[in-house]
Write a protein that holds these residues in place. Structure first.
Motif, short mmCIF file in Angstrom:
data_model
loop_
_atom_site.label_atom_id
_atom_site.label_comp_id
_atom_site.label_asym_id
_atom_site.label_seq_id
_atom_site.Cartn_x
_atom_site.Cartn_y
_atom_site.Cartn_z
N LEU A 1 35.89 55.90 76.01
CA LEU A 1 35.16 54.80 75.41
C LEU A 1 36.15 53.91 74.67
O LEU A 1 37.14 54.40 74.12
CB LEU A 1 34.14 55.35 74.40
CG LEU A 1 33.49 54.39 73.42
CD1 LEU A 1 32.51 53.48 74.14
CD2 LEU A 1 32.79 55.16 72.32
N VAL A 2 35.87 52.61 74.65
CA VAL A 2 36.65 51.69 73.83
C VAL A 2 35.68 50.95 72.91
O VAL A 2 34.63 50.48 73.35
CB VAL A 2 37.43 50.66 74.68
CG1 VAL A 2 38.06 49.59 73.82
CG2 VAL A 2 38.49 51.36 75.51
N ARG B 1 39.31 38.28 75.80
CA ARG B 1 40.39 38.61 76.73
C ARG B 1 40.57 40.11 76.86
O ARG B 1 40.80 40.63 77.96
CB ARG B 1 41.70 37.94 76.30
CG ARG B 1 41.76 36.45 76.57
CD ARG B 1 43.15 35.88 76.41
NE ARG B 1 43.82 36.25 75.17
CZ ARG B 1 43.70 35.57 74.02
NH1 ARG B 1 42.94 34.50 73.96
NH2 ARG B 1 44.35 35.97 72.95
N THR B 2 40.45 40.81 75.75
CA THR B 2 40.60 42.26 75.76
C THR B 2 39.50 42.91 76.61
O THR B 2 39.78 43.79 77.45
CB THR B 2 40.57 42.82 74.33
OG1 THR B 2 41.61 42.19 73.57
CG2 THR B 2 40.76 44.33 74.31
N VAL B 3 38.27 42.48 76.40
CA VAL B 3 37.15 43.04 77.18
C VAL B 3 37.35 42.75 78.66
O VAL B 3 37.20 43.64 79.50
CB VAL B 3 35.81 42.46 76.68
CG1 VAL B 3 34.68 42.77 77.66
CG2 VAL B 3 35.47 43.01 75.31
N GLN C 1 34.58 51.40 85.12
CA GLN C 1 33.55 52.34 84.66
C GLN C 1 33.62 52.63 83.16
O GLN C 1 32.77 53.35 82.63
CB GLN C 1 33.67 53.66 85.43
CG GLN C 1 33.54 53.50 86.93
CD GLN C 1 32.24 52.83 87.34
OE1 GLN C 1 31.17 53.16 86.82
NE2 GLN C 1 32.33 51.88 88.26
N LEU C 2 34.60 52.10 82.47
CA LEU C 2 34.82 52.40 81.05
C LEU C 2 33.73 51.78 80.18
O LEU C 2 33.50 50.57 80.24
CB LEU C 2 36.18 51.84 80.62
CG LEU C 2 36.58 52.06 79.17
CD1 LEU C 2 36.83 53.54 78.90
CD2 LEU C 2 37.85 51.26 78.86
N PRO C 3 33.06 52.57 79.35
CA PRO C 3 32.12 51.98 78.38
C PRO C 3 32.90 51.19 77.31
O PRO C 3 33.87 51.70 76.76
CB PRO C 3 31.43 53.19 77.76
CG PRO C 3 31.68 54.32 78.70
CD PRO C 3 33.01 54.03 79.35
N GLY D 1 32.19 41.60 80.21
CA GLY D 1 32.21 42.98 80.67
C GLY D 1 31.91 44.04 79.63
O GLY D 1 31.94 45.23 79.95
N ALA D 2 31.62 43.64 78.40
CA ALA D 2 31.28 44.65 77.39
C ALA D 2 29.97 45.34 77.78
O ALA D 2 29.02 44.68 78.23
CB ALA D 2 31.13 44.01 76.01
#
Length: 100
Positions: free
Chosen positions: A3-4, A16-18, A27-29, A47-48
């Motif tokens: 998770l991030v 930009r990070t998201v 697939q990362l939450p 994409g969050a």
């Protein structure tokens, strides 16, 4: 990573990070903090998985505490808050520029 959680400012850096994380790890939450509803929408478009507007969330928590203080059950308050979130905060927000 499992998770991030992103809580960085300014908003364009968070966007930009998201976007980079989503492109690299589909697939990362990703849970992000946003300043307002407009930024929350932009983060989700980037994409969050979830993006929570800090001002509205703080207000919801204050309201929840007030309701519990005057006797509302925690379960009822939790249901109310989740309903507000599920409706995109429509029951509690003032229209912001850019809100549809």
């Amino acid at each position: 990573a499992a998770l991030v959680v992103i809580t960085i400012d300014p908003g364009d850096t968070a966007l930009r990070t998201v976007a980079t994380l989503r492109a690299t790890y589909p697939q990362l939450p990703i849970i992000a903090r946003a300043r307002d509803l407009a930024e929350s929408a932009r983060l989700q478009e980037a994409g969050a998985t979830h993006a929570y507007p800090e001002a509205l969330e703080a207000s919801l928590r204050l309201g929840a505490l007030a309701l519990q203080t005057v006797g509302a059950s925690r379960d009822d308050v939790d249901l109310l808050l989740q309903g507000v979130r599920d409706q995109g905060y429509a029951p509690v927000r003032q229209d912001e520029p850019g809100d549809g």
